[in-house]
Design an enzyme around this catalytic site. Structure first.
Site, PDB file in Angstrom:
ATOM      1  N   PRO A   3       0.835  -1.201   0.000  1.00 39.78           N
ATOM      2  CA  PRO A   3       0.000   0.000   0.000  1.00 39.78           C
ATOM      3  C   PRO A   3       0.870   1.252   0.000  1.00 39.78           C
ATOM      4  CG  PRO A   3       0.173  -0.846   2.228  1.00 39.78           C
ATOM      5  CD  PRO A   3       0.962  -1.792   1.339  1.00 39.78           C
ATOM      6  N   GLU A  42      -2.350   1.459 -14.327  1.00 35.05           N
ATOM      7  CA  GLU A  42      -3.304   2.559 -14.465  1.00 35.05           C
ATOM      8  C   GLU A  42      -2.613   3.780 -13.893  1.00 35.05           C
ATOM      9  OE1 GLU A  42      -5.764   5.249 -12.799  1.00 35.05           O
ATOM     10  OE2 GLU A  42      -6.890   3.515 -12.053  1.00 35.05           O
ATOM     11  N   CYS A  55      -7.184  10.157 -10.226  1.00 31.67           N
ATOM     12  CA  CYS A  55      -6.622  10.067 -11.578  1.00 31.67           C
ATOM     13  C   CYS A  55      -7.659  10.412 -12.640  1.00 31.67           C
ATOM     14  CB  CYS A  55      -6.058   8.670 -11.816  1.00 31.67           C
ATOM     15  SG  CYS A  55      -7.284   7.363 -11.665  1.00 31.67           S
TER      16      CYS A  55
END
Length: 478
Positions: free
Chosen positions: A170, A246, A280
């Site tokens: 993470p 991504e 994003c």
């Protein structure tokens, strides 16, 4: 950290602080894992993957349903932790934690309904070709700091349901949400007698933990959500591994002269201010037709002024603090660049006083933005609505596409021809008609063009991301 089947500290004994952007207080001390911790996790995951491969889809489905049972009693507490850890309003944090179960259950159904092909031979008509999907082995999953709990829920269930073991890293800014997710999963693993080593979480700097995960030859695949620069480093170190990325975007929202202005204004404010613009797929650039410019901008300014900046734990707060100083400084750099080049601040766009930290930033609207400004050229990642004017759809398309990024986009129009024009010609992985750029669901492909990504996730595309193809030939007499 959970490594090799047990909760443990870093081999070095070091920890790092997790500081709340909302209060400035240290809310957790987390093990500062390094290369050796990642190596240990990868070795454990590699060994456990063979045992996981023996489990049926029904057994793995049970694992995830029990995981939901373990997580659900604590979701309200997790939401409060998330607001303090990440800075998002409690209303957004609750939406995120309650979406975790949706992601898990959708992943279960994706794998249960996995379909592959059986082909009749052409050059060899006496054969049938059976196509099947198999796991990659050990998968590394690296997630960003903006969605601490739903991001692991988007990827880890698919990976394990497909038969992979996982090493998960993470973001160091917001590791608590991911740790809570893994805690629930570990409880389910222990109850159902799965090999514990199928999941490992290593907290620590990307330069050590992330680098080892991406470069280690025992890792068969990488899934990263993060910045473009991070993605480039992953590709360089991953070699021939299967990589799904991504990355960032500089997403345009286009408002045509025939748009429903009320809806377009609402979607603009939502997509610029949601999660303080730290998404994003935020509305990064607002392209407005000159014929409706003044009316539309007035509406956006008024609505933006009504977004309450405040304590993220208050239910009526519309936007909380930004997560970290580096991101806020980037926003300020872009705003100052725009002002120096002639843009006008119509509201907000400054740090707010009277809060526990100086990460509270007033959401704002900037007019007279031109294409040479950083607000147009780079991803800003903050609660700012830069208004760029255009006179024709061809000009709007040119502005939208003149970017190294191509993650997502949106167009507001009531004209089907306009909708199809932009849908066909915008260079982005997603085109949203009459909605905010800040939009996603559980079942559609999420992908980017140009520097915004490699591959796709979401629904069945996540199954493809975490598997590889094997073809089996069988003799078959017609």
């Amino acid at each position: 950290m959970f490594v090799d089947g047990e909760w443990t500290g870093a081999e070095s004994g070091e920890t790092f602080d997790v500081t709340s952007p909302a209060t400035g207080e240290v809310i957790a001390k987390v093990p500062k894992g390094g290369k050796k911790d990642a190596e240990k996790a990868i070795k454990a995951a590699e060994k456990a993957q063979e045992k996981l491969a023996e489990k049926t889809t029904k057994e793995k489905e049970r694992l995830w349903r029990v995981t939901i049972e373990k997580l659900e009693p604590n979701l309200e507490d997790y939401a409060k932790e998330m607001s303090l850890e990440q800075g998002k309003p409690i209303t957004e944090a609750k939406e995120e934690v309650y979406e975790v179960a949706d992601n898990i259950l959708w992943a279960v159904e994706d794998v249960k309904h996995l379909e592959t092909e059986v082909l009749n031979g052409y050059l060899q008509p006496d054969r049938k070709y059976i196509v099947q999907r198999e796991p990659l082995g050990v998968v590394g999953i690296i997630t960003p700091w903006n969605y601490p709990m739903v991001m692991p829920a988007e990827f880890i269930p698919h990976a394990i349901l497909c038969g992979n073991s996982v090493v998960y890293k993470p973001a160091s800014n917001t590791p608590i949400g991911g740790i809570r997710f893994i805690e629930g999963m570990v409880e389910a693993i222990e109850e159902l007698d799965f090999p514990k080593e199928i999941i490992n979480i290593v907290t620590g700097p990307g330069s050590e933990v992330g680098s080892e995960i991406s470069s280690n030859p025992s890792v068969g695949g990488i899934c990263l959500v993060g910045e473009v620069t991070t993605g480039q480093k992953i590709v360089e170190s991953a070699g021939l591994k299967k990589v799904t990325l991504e990355l960032g975007g500089n997403d345009p929202l286009i408002v045509m002269d025939d748009a429903d202005l009320e809806k377009a204004a609402n979607d603009t404010v939502y997509g610029c201010c949601g999660n303080a613009g730290q998404v994003c797929c935020a509305n990064e650039r607002i392209l407005v037709h000159e014929d409706i410019h003044d009316e539309f901008v007035d509406m956006v300014v008024e609505k933006t002024k009504n977004v309450k900046l405040g304590d993220p734990l208050d239910e009526d707060t519309g936007i909380g603090p930004m997560n970290n100083e580096d991101t806020l400084q980037k926003v300020e750099k872009h705003v100052e660049d725009a002002k120096e080049k002639g843009a006008n601040i119509l509201c907000g766009c400054k740090r707010a006083s009277g809060f526990p930290t100086d990460l509270y930033y007033e959401p704002g609207v900037i007019g007279d933005v031109t294409t040479d400004m950083l607000l147009n050229k780079e991803e800003t990642f903050g609660p700012v609505a830069p208004i760029i004017t255009f006179s024709s759809k061809e000009e709007a398309l040119e502005i939208a596409n003149n970017q190294p990024y191509g993650l997502s986009s949106a167009v507001h129009t009531t004209n089907l021809d306009n909708a199809m024009y932009f849908s066909d010609k915008i260079q982005a992985g997603n085109v949203i008609v009459n909605g905010p750029v800040l939009t996603w669901d559980l079942l559609h492909p999420w992908s980017g063009m140009k520097k915004s990504g490699i591959g796709a996730t979401g629904g069945k595309w996540s199954v493809e991301a975490f598997t590889t193809i094997k073809e089996i030939q069988l003799p078959w007499k017609q």
